[in-house]
Motif scaffolding. Structure first.
Motif, PDB file in Angstrom:
ATOM      1  N   LEU A  85      33.625  45.223  43.536  1.00  0.00           N
ATOM      2  CA  LEU A  85      34.290  46.176  43.933  1.00  0.00           C
ATOM      3  C   LEU A  85      35.308  46.706  42.685  1.00  0.00           C
ATOM      4  CD1 LEU A  85      35.099  45.798  47.542  1.00  0.00           C
ATOM      5  CD2 LEU A  85      33.335  47.289  46.606  1.00  0.00           C
ATOM      6  N   SER A  86      35.942  45.723  42.079  1.00  0.00           N
ATOM      7  CA  SER A  86      36.754  45.976  41.055  1.00  0.00           C
ATOM      8  C   SER A  86      35.906  46.577  39.741  1.00  0.00           C
ATOM      9  CB  SER A  86      37.614  44.852  40.445  1.00  0.00           C
ATOM     10  OG  SER A  86      36.895  43.803  40.115  1.00  0.00           O
ATOM     11  N   LEU A  87      34.591  45.780  39.679  1.00  0.00           N
ATOM     12  CA  LEU A  87      33.548  46.361  38.640  1.00  0.00           C
ATOM     13  C   LEU A  87      33.230  47.742  38.867  1.00  0.00           C
ATOM     14  CD1 LEU A  87      31.780  45.666  36.064  1.00  0.00           C
ATOM     15  CD2 LEU A  87      30.068  44.883  37.717  1.00  0.00           C
ATOM     16  N   VAL A  88      33.115  48.153  39.940  1.00  0.00           N
ATOM     17  CA  VAL A  88      32.640  49.591  40.404  1.00  0.00           C
ATOM     18  C   VAL A  88      33.727  50.361  39.974  1.00  0.00           C
ATOM     19  CG1 VAL A  88      32.290  51.191  42.288  1.00  0.00           C
ATOM     20  CG2 VAL A  88      31.104  49.141  42.176  1.00  0.00           C
ATOM     21  N   ASN A  89      35.132  49.929  40.148  1.00  0.00           N
ATOM     22  CA  ASN A  89      36.111  51.065  39.952  1.00  0.00           C
ATOM     23  C   ASN A  89      36.684  51.037  38.492  1.00  0.00           C
ATOM     24  OD1 ASN A  89      36.635  51.599  42.595  1.00  0.00           O
ATOM     25  ND2 ASN A  89      37.733  49.780  42.992  1.00  0.00           N
ATOM     26  N   PHE A  90      36.273  49.830  37.772  1.00  0.00           N
ATOM     27  CA  PHE A  90      36.998  49.755  36.263  1.00  0.00           C
ATOM     28  C   PHE A  90      35.869  49.914  35.229  1.00  0.00           C
ATOM     29  CE2 PHE A  90      40.374  47.578  38.732  1.00  0.00           C
ATOM     30  CZ  PHE A  90      41.545  48.272  38.040  1.00  0.00           C
ATOM     31  N   GLY A  91      34.595  49.691  35.796  1.00  0.00           N
ATOM     32  CA  GLY A  91      33.588  49.347  34.665  1.00  0.00           C
ATOM     33  C   GLY A  91      33.576  47.911  34.059  1.00  0.00           C
ATOM     34  N   LEU A  92      32.835  47.623  33.114  1.00  0.00           N
ATOM     35  CA  LEU A  92      32.995  46.325  32.414  1.00  0.00           C
ATOM     36  C   LEU A  92      33.882  46.445  31.321  1.00  0.00           C
ATOM     37  CD1 LEU A  92      31.885  43.494  32.773  1.00  0.00           C
ATOM     38  CD2 LEU A  92      29.933  44.120  31.391  1.00  0.00           C
ATOM     39  N   THR A  93      35.321  46.323  31.734  1.00  0.00           N
ATOM     40  CA  THR A  93      36.220  46.503  30.597  1.00  0.00           C
ATOM     41  C   THR A  93      37.245  45.261  30.714  1.00  0.00           C
ATOM     42  OG1 THR A  93      37.450  47.719  31.993  1.00  0.00           O
ATOM     43  CG2 THR A  93      35.885  49.047  30.788  1.00  0.00           C
ATOM     44  N   LYS A  94      38.162  45.169  29.791  1.00  0.00           N
ATOM     45  CA  LYS A  94      39.262  44.345  30.238  1.00  0.00           C
ATOM     46  C   LYS A  94      40.194  44.527  31.225  1.00  0.00           C
ATOM     47  CE  LYS A  94      39.685  43.323  25.023  1.00  0.00           C
ATOM     48  NZ  LYS A  94      40.520  43.168  23.952  1.00  0.00           N
ATOM     49  N   SER A  95      40.272  45.901  31.746  1.00  0.00           N
ATOM     50  CA  SER A  95      40.948  46.069  32.825  1.00  0.00           C
ATOM     51  C   SER A  95      40.285  45.659  34.043  1.00  0.00           C
ATOM     52  CB  SER A  95      41.167  47.825  32.936  1.00  0.00           C
ATOM     53  OG  SER A  95      41.838  48.122  31.848  1.00  0.00           O
ATOM     54  N   TRP A  96      38.903  45.485  34.066  1.00  0.00           N
ATOM     55  CA  TRP A  96      38.278  44.998  35.150  1.00  0.00           C
ATOM     56  C   TRP A  96      38.709  43.535  35.562  1.00  0.00           C
ATOM     57  CZ3 TRP A  96      33.986  41.248  34.367  1.00  0.00           C
ATOM     58  CH2 TRP A  96      33.462  40.847  35.781  1.00  0.00           C
ATOM     59  N   LEU A  97      38.892  42.653  34.248  1.00  0.00           N
ATOM     60  CA  LEU A  97      39.171  41.143  34.611  1.00  0.00           C
ATOM     61  C   LEU A  97      40.477  41.128  35.274  1.00  0.00           C
ATOM     62  CD1 LEU A  97      37.892  39.806  31.202  1.00  0.00           C
ATOM     63  CD2 LEU A  97      37.245  39.382  33.669  1.00  0.00           C
ATOM     64  N   TRP A  98      41.473  41.841  34.818  1.00  0.00           N
ATOM     65  CA  TRP A  98      42.760  42.087  35.201  1.00  0.00           C
ATOM     66  C   TRP A  98      42.740  42.554  36.652  1.00  0.00           C
ATOM     67  CZ3 TRP A  98      47.402  40.027  35.182  1.00  0.00           C
ATOM     68  CH2 TRP A  98      48.412  40.762  35.554  1.00  0.00           C
ATOM     69  N   GLY A  99      42.083  43.707  37.057  1.00  0.00           N
ATOM     70  CA  GLY A  99      41.798  44.126  38.434  1.00  0.00           C
ATOM     71  C   GLY A  99      41.208  43.030  39.281  1.00  0.00           C
ATOM     72  N   TRP A 100      40.467  42.533  38.761  1.00  0.00           N
ATOM     73  CA  TRP A 100      39.415  41.275  39.491  1.00  0.00           C
ATOM     74  C   TRP A 100      40.452  40.237  40.066  1.00  0.00           C
ATOM     75  CZ3 TRP A 100      34.306  38.461  37.590  1.00  0.00           C
ATOM     76  CH2 TRP A 100      34.004  37.884  38.646  1.00  0.00           C
ATOM     77  N   GLY A 101      41.319  39.730  39.061  1.00  0.00           N
ATOM     78  CA  GLY A 101      42.270  38.726  39.411  1.00  0.00           C
ATOM     79  C   GLY A 101      43.323  39.153  40.229  1.00  0.00           C
ATOM     80  N   ARG A 102      43.688  40.249  40.130  1.00  0.00           N
ATOM     81  CA  ARG A 102      44.814  40.811  41.084  1.00  0.00           C
ATOM     82  C   ARG A 102      44.112  40.775  42.599  1.00  0.00           C
ATOM     83  NH1 ARG A 102      47.456  46.066  38.948  1.00  0.00           N
ATOM     84  NH2 ARG A 102      47.595  46.292  41.469  1.00  0.00           N
ATOM     85  N   SER A 103      43.011  41.796  42.462  1.00  0.00           N
ATOM     86  CA  SER A 103      42.212  41.674  43.929  1.00  0.00           C
ATOM     87  C   SER A 103      41.851  40.495  44.530  1.00  0.00           C
ATOM     88  CB  SER A 103      40.839  42.661  43.579  1.00  0.00           C
ATOM     89  OG  SER A 103      41.212  43.801  42.998  1.00  0.00           O
ATOM     90  N   PHE A 104      41.387  39.495  43.881  1.00  0.00           N
ATOM     91  CA  PHE A 104      41.236  38.104  44.363  1.00  0.00           C
ATOM     92  C   PHE A 104      42.302  37.433  44.902  1.00  0.00           C
ATOM     93  CE2 PHE A 104      40.673  33.560  43.727  1.00  0.00           C
ATOM     94  CZ  PHE A 104      39.700  33.285  44.478  1.00  0.00           C
TER      95      PHE A 104
END
Length: 81
Positions: free
Chosen positions: A27-46
């Motif tokens: 879901l964070s990949l869909v929201n951010f795309g494959l970017t550095k922001s995605w990794l940050w968003g994924w960690g927070r979401s998890f």
């Protein structure tokens, strides 16, 4: 704690972790795309999703398992008819 309860608790921890990791990543990949922001968003979401998924699995796991058994029995009965 009985052996069965210990297994149920370990199962809830592992299943919640797996589902939280996978779903938050997708879901964070869909929201951010494959970017550095995605990794940050994924960690927070998890970090937010795992405890929530764990609590939900503890309270709903037994009911979901009972529903699964009933559905499997109904499907089995239809196949025999």
């Amino acid at each position: 704690m009985t052996h069965d309860k210990k297994i149920a608790l370990i199962n809830a921890v592992l299943m919640a972790g797996f589902m939280a990791l996978f779903m938050s990543g997708c879901l964070s990949l869909v929201n951010f795309g494959l970017t550095k922001s995605w990794l940050w968003g994924w960690g927070r979401s998890f970090i937010l999703a795992w405890p929530l998924a764990f609590v939900l699995s503890l309270f709903s796991g037994k009911h979901i398992m009972n529903l699964s058994r009933r559905l499997a029995r109904a499907e089995s009965a239809e196949e025999q008819a």
